[in-house]
Design an enzyme around this catalytic site. Sequence first.
Site, PDB file in Angstrom:
ATOM      1  N   GLY A  17       0.859  -1.179   0.000  1.00 19.93           N
ATOM      2  CA  GLY A  17       0.000   0.000   0.000  1.00 19.93           C
ATOM      3  C   GLY A  17       0.899   1.233   0.000  1.00 19.93           C
ATOM      4  O   GLY A  17       2.098   1.149  -0.302  1.00 19.93           O
ATOM      5  N   PHE A 121     -11.550  19.836   5.468  1.00 25.03           N
ATOM      6  CA  PHE A 121     -11.749  18.501   6.009  1.00 25.03           C
ATOM      7  C   PHE A 121     -11.987  18.612   7.503  1.00 25.03           C
ATOM      8  O   PHE A 121     -11.572  19.584   8.129  1.00 25.03           O
ATOM      9  CB  PHE A 121     -10.513  17.643   5.749  1.00 25.03           C
ATOM     10  CG  PHE A 121     -10.815  16.376   4.999  1.00 25.03           C
ATOM     11  CD1 PHE A 121     -10.966  16.384   3.634  1.00 25.03           C
ATOM     12  CD2 PHE A 121     -10.950  15.170   5.680  1.00 25.03           C
ATOM     13  CE1 PHE A 121     -11.245  15.217   2.940  1.00 25.03           C
ATOM     14  CE2 PHE A 121     -11.229  13.996   4.998  1.00 25.03           C
ATOM     15  CZ  PHE A 121     -11.380  14.015   3.622  1.00 25.03           C
ATOM     16  N   GLN A 241     -11.275   3.861  15.022  1.00 23.78           N
ATOM     17  CA  GLN A 241     -12.146   4.944  14.573  1.00 23.78           C
ATOM     18  C   GLN A 241     -13.390   4.446  13.833  1.00 23.78           C
ATOM     19  O   GLN A 241     -13.291   3.621  12.932  1.00 23.78           O
ATOM     20  CB  GLN A 241     -11.362   5.857  13.629  1.00 23.78           C
ATOM     21  CG  GLN A 241     -12.172   7.020  13.102  1.00 23.78           C
ATOM     22  CD  GLN A 241     -11.270   8.049  12.430  1.00 23.78           C
ATOM     23  OE1 GLN A 241     -10.824   7.860  11.309  1.00 23.78           O
ATOM     24  NE2 GLN A 241     -10.961   9.113  13.138  1.00 23.78           N
ATOM     25  N   HIS A 243     -15.970   5.885  11.411  1.00 24.71           N
ATOM     26  CA  HIS A 243     -16.179   7.048  10.545  1.00 24.71           C
ATOM     27  C   HIS A 243     -17.669   7.340  10.506  1.00 24.71           C
ATOM     28  O   HIS A 243     -18.474   6.425  10.359  1.00 24.71           O
ATOM     29  CB  HIS A 243     -15.652   6.725   9.144  1.00 24.71           C
ATOM     30  CG  HIS A 243     -15.559   7.907   8.237  1.00 24.71           C
ATOM     31  ND1 HIS A 243     -16.668   8.594   7.796  1.00 24.71           N
ATOM     32  CD2 HIS A 243     -14.486   8.541   7.700  1.00 24.71           C
ATOM     33  CE1 HIS A 243     -16.277   9.594   7.008  1.00 24.71           C
ATOM     34  NE2 HIS A 243     -14.958   9.585   6.943  1.00 24.71           N
ATOM     35  N   LEU A 253     -17.563   3.710   2.417  1.00 30.71           N
ATOM     36  CA  LEU A 253     -17.299   5.041   2.926  1.00 30.71           C
ATOM     37  C   LEU A 253     -17.792   6.149   2.014  1.00 30.71           C
ATOM     38  O   LEU A 253     -17.626   6.089   0.804  1.00 30.71           O
ATOM     39  CB  LEU A 253     -15.789   5.220   3.119  1.00 30.71           C
ATOM     40  CG  LEU A 253     -15.484   6.440   3.985  1.00 30.71           C
ATOM     41  CD1 LEU A 253     -15.698   6.108   5.443  1.00 30.71           C
ATOM     42  CD2 LEU A 253     -14.086   6.931   3.749  1.00 30.71           C
ATOM     43  N   GLU A 256     -15.397  12.324   4.060  1.00 33.09           N
ATOM     44  CA  GLU A 256     -15.622  13.578   4.762  1.00 33.09           C
ATOM     45  C   GLU A 256     -15.513  14.762   3.809  1.00 33.09           C
ATOM     46  O   GLU A 256     -16.018  15.840   4.073  1.00 33.09           O
ATOM     47  CB  GLU A 256     -14.500  13.681   5.805  1.00 33.09           C
ATOM     48  CG  GLU A 256     -14.762  14.511   6.980  1.00 33.09           C
ATOM     49  CD  GLU A 256     -13.718  14.157   8.040  1.00 33.09           C
ATOM     50  OE1 GLU A 256     -13.921  13.172   8.755  1.00 33.09           O
ATOM     51  OE2 GLU A 256     -12.710  14.870   8.125  1.00 33.09           O
ATOM     52  N   ARG A 287     -14.084  13.193  13.792  1.00 29.61           N
ATOM     53  CA  ARG A 287     -14.937  12.045  13.475  1.00 29.61           C
ATOM     54  C   ARG A 287     -15.592  11.417  14.697  1.00 29.61           C
ATOM     55  O   ARG A 287     -16.755  11.019  14.647  1.00 29.61           O
ATOM     56  CB  ARG A 287     -14.106  10.981  12.764  1.00 29.61           C
ATOM     57  CG  ARG A 287     -13.755  11.444  11.391  1.00 29.61           C
ATOM     58  CD  ARG A 287     -12.861  10.478  10.696  1.00 29.61           C
ATOM     59  NE  ARG A 287     -12.609  11.002   9.367  1.00 29.61           N
ATOM     60  CZ  ARG A 287     -11.759  10.478   8.507  1.00 29.61           C
ATOM     61  NH1 ARG A 287     -11.072   9.405   8.825  1.00 29.61           N
ATOM     62  NH2 ARG A 287     -11.603  11.017   7.317  1.00 29.61           N
ATOM     63  N   HIS A 368     -13.610   1.958  10.693  1.00 27.67           N
ATOM     64  CA  HIS A 368     -12.815   2.546   9.625  1.00 27.67           C
ATOM     65  C   HIS A 368     -11.309   2.442   9.786  1.00 27.67           C
ATOM     66  O   HIS A 368     -10.605   2.067   8.866  1.00 27.67           O
ATOM     67  CB  HIS A 368     -13.218   4.016   9.523  1.00 27.67           C
ATOM     68  CG  HIS A 368     -12.576   4.767   8.405  1.00 27.67           C
ATOM     69  ND1 HIS A 368     -12.695   4.367   7.099  1.00 27.67           N
ATOM     70  CD2 HIS A 368     -11.816   5.893   8.390  1.00 27.67           C
ATOM     71  CE1 HIS A 368     -12.029   5.213   6.322  1.00 27.67           C
ATOM     72  NE2 HIS A 368     -11.480   6.141   7.082  1.00 27.67           N
ATOM     73  N   ARG A 410      -7.994   9.819  14.876  1.00 27.65           N
ATOM     74  CA  ARG A 410      -7.237  10.358  13.750  1.00 27.65           C
ATOM     75  C   ARG A 410      -8.054  11.409  12.993  1.00 27.65           C
ATOM     76  O   ARG A 410      -9.239  11.212  12.753  1.00 27.65           O
ATOM     77  CB  ARG A 410      -6.870   9.231  12.776  1.00 27.65           C
ATOM     78  CG  ARG A 410      -6.264   9.730  11.487  1.00 27.65           C
ATOM     79  CD  ARG A 410      -5.769   8.621  10.601  1.00 27.65           C
ATOM     80  NE  ARG A 410      -6.807   7.856   9.944  1.00 27.65           N
ATOM     81  CZ  ARG A 410      -7.448   8.232   8.827  1.00 27.65           C
ATOM     82  NH1 ARG A 410      -7.169   9.386   8.258  1.00 27.65           N
ATOM     83  NH2 ARG A 410      -8.371   7.456   8.299  1.00 27.65           N
TER      84      ARG A 410
END
Lengths: 596, 240
Positions: A17, A121, A241, A243, A253, A256, A287, A368, A410
């Site tokens: 990733g 954001f 978290q 979301h 998802l 945001e 969040r 999330h 986060r």
Amino acid sequence: MSKPQVHQFDAVIVGAGGAGLMAALHASKAIKVAVISKLYPTRSHTGTAQGGISAALANMEGETDSWEWHAYDTVKGSDYLADQDAVDVLCKEAIDAVIELEHMGLPFDRFPNGKISQRRFGGHTNNETGKPVHRACHAADRTGHMILQTLYQQCIKNQVNFYDEFQVVDLIRVGNEVRGIVAVELATGAFHIFHSKAVLFATGGWGRCWEVTSNAHSLTGDGAAICLRRGVPMEDMEFFQFHPTGIYKLGILITEGVRGEGGILLNADGERFMERYAPTIKDLASRDVVSRAIYLEIARGKGINGQNYVHLDVRPKTVNYYFEKDGESRRIDDAYIEAKLPDIADFTRTYLGIDPLKEPMPIQPTAHYAMGGIPTDVDGRVLLDTQGTTLDGMYAAGEVACVSVHGANRLGTNSLVDLVVFGRRSGKHMVEYCRHASLSPLPDGAADEVMAAFDRIRTHNGNTKPHVLRQKMQKAMTANVGVFRTAELLQNAQGILAQLQQEFQDVTIDDKGKRFNTDLLEAWELGCLLDLAEVTAVSALARTESRGGHARDDYPERDDANWLQHTFCLRTADGRYELSYKPVTIGRYQPKKRVY
Amino acid sequence: MQVLLRIRRYNPELRDKPWWGEYSLDNVAPHDTVLELLHRVKWTMDGSLSLRRSCAHGVCGSDAMRINGANALACKMLVSRLAKPGQQSLKIQVEPILGLPVLKDLIVDMEPFMEHYRSVLPYFINDSPAPANGRERLQSPEDRAIFDDTTKCILCAACTTSCPSFWANDKYVGPAAIVQAHRFIFDSRDEGAAQRLEVVGDTFGVWKCRTVFNCTNACPREIEITRAIGEVKHALTTKS
Ligand SMILES: Cc1cc2nc3c(=O)[nH]c(=O)nc-3n(C[C@H](O)[C@H](O)[C@H](O)COP(=O)(O)OP(=O)(O)OC[C@H]3O[C@@H](n4cnc5c(N)ncnc54)[C@H](O)[C@@H]3O)c2cc1C
Ligand code: FES
């Protein structure tokens, strides 16, 4: 059992990733590196990241910004649990990391002046006014896709060695040093040993512990679970978290960025309820704050049609109405939404049959992101205890790692920053390490234990289907270790998980073959999820306060006197969990009450 | 509703030849995806069924397959799109994508596809010094928009494996590789267009495209592939 094939490298990077590829690009310039990934690199979950990557570039005409503001927002977002020295590194280096990505060719959206376009954001503010600031650099709503593609492209250009569709299943550790990893080649089922001086785990998160999640099927926490089994403690696992805006029931998802572009959350009365929970930045609060607000609205009967969801409305009519109400001059139209949020529009049209230009979207919180994980320092070096003892040669970066820059919650866009900043730092540090370290010999039978475990699952004949256990675990985690927790719920979860661990011993699969035996690998992944679910419940039960993503109904207040510290949860050889704690590193920002 | 799922199975550990597996599923909802149906088979009926999948919402590119004869991502294909309104029972046929060697069930060997992809130099090339102020290279929103469409590609191979020219001759680089070449050729910041045009202008490049539009129809990201190929052809003719 046939003998595993042995490969030698200076460093082995597990995971392709954003974190793994960034590390690979930097490390492979100087040392011999293999990148091992259970998925083709471009299938990694980084590719699903939508909204953006923050850096205080201040590209928005007429706006100012600074990395120190970004740092403060991150610390506040973390509910003061982030280590502030690490946050400084994150936010300062975000700026040239984003520029580095642009220089690699990443096609960011652009402002009319030709600079990288930035959007608002959640939780990112002008520290003087408290108002949202444009900090999230983006490429429409496929920022993660562009990061992943760009890094992979550069890896091709730089001829990085890839072992695609190899799944790492064990870490070779001798004392306080690593000597490599054991992997299964999916196509053949053959075991391989990668013998190396350094190992980096960049294997991503474990959202699949929960029932409703934004995470891919492949996000099963393999790297974290392997470390746990090899005596590495897990840090801050109680902080996971949720979301606020997942598609109702599906968990997919909705970035945001939708609220960043002006989208509004509405309850059954059509009320913009976030005005009550976060009067200053409203829908763009952190969040954890927004997810709890949604739960509370649903609990007081204000879910849409009495169901467990609320509306997210990005119809230009609605957005412009609130822009006007808030005294903002900006107005948007259909074409703007189509251009800025094309994938979101596609998701809701495909999966819900809802056109977001005409109707609001039904949303509910979705599991999330793992704030916790493998403890590391700012160079990605893995820590064995609260004193800072390192596991030599072992690194972790990205979502699987806990530096900790995200603390108890986060901020949106900060994971992508984390990947590139700490992926890069880990890659560079591994180069240094490998220059000085020598390749210690492999212990005898380094792969025997895990090969035996695999053979046992493959050949066992019982009655327990992995799928049934997985569902039970996911339901238990959602019901008991979700947005709101209590001692009773958490104890309940522990009981169920202990039972499932027992049942796991009887797991039986259909596929007795070797070739692409995904039945076997899914069963093994379930074992990883179960281990991490247990650590999460244990860590959460012990923390008798509410902070960020960890909200205890029975301890509703944050308790700085006792809990300004990181949890380290170790599993002992006899299977017990041992907790210890490490003080948070405070810098410029003293903890204070968190209001948005 | 009731679904009969016919899956093209292949596992050389068990049998030399492929076979059809038939699985009957009750209580299928119109909004279920084909991926969910495949998971039901795998998790409750036959765990040996093998396929690739990850994100489950159409962005990772793992699960391109032939569904009722047309390429699609299983996770993005809803049962309702395969049924007529009001239909109570339905047959769905699933096969691996065509033109790449099948390894097991729905899993094909992606290497030939990736080799074509790599052949077009699918990476940013610009050896000029970056701006002296240490900041980004500038690009106008208009210049950025020119290649926006082709940045969406997720390398799922649905396009290339639906193309008759590729079926006829697997040396053809295929639409996906041309899409990738397009993404860089038309990026105002990139300096590698000449090299790339040489590759895609070769006998096994864009001229193998017969504008059948299968690729455009197959693309789950709705990239206008045939148009992108046309733009590359045009760039080649105006260059020489
Ligand atoms: C839908 C969605 C949207 C998001 N949007 C944003 C956003 O806008 N901004 C933001 O900052 N963050 C966002 N996030 C979070 C962010 O995308 C992730 O936290 C981040 O991409 C994780 O990257 P990673 O490199 O750590 O791991 P991943 O990208 O998940 O990659 C993990 C890698 O490890 C490999 N792997 C795993 N296990 C093994 C094993 N056993 N053996 C071999 N290989 C293995 C996989 O193949 C893969 O290559 C989003 C997350 C989701 C789910
Ligand atoms: S599973 Fe990712 S595209 Fe279908």
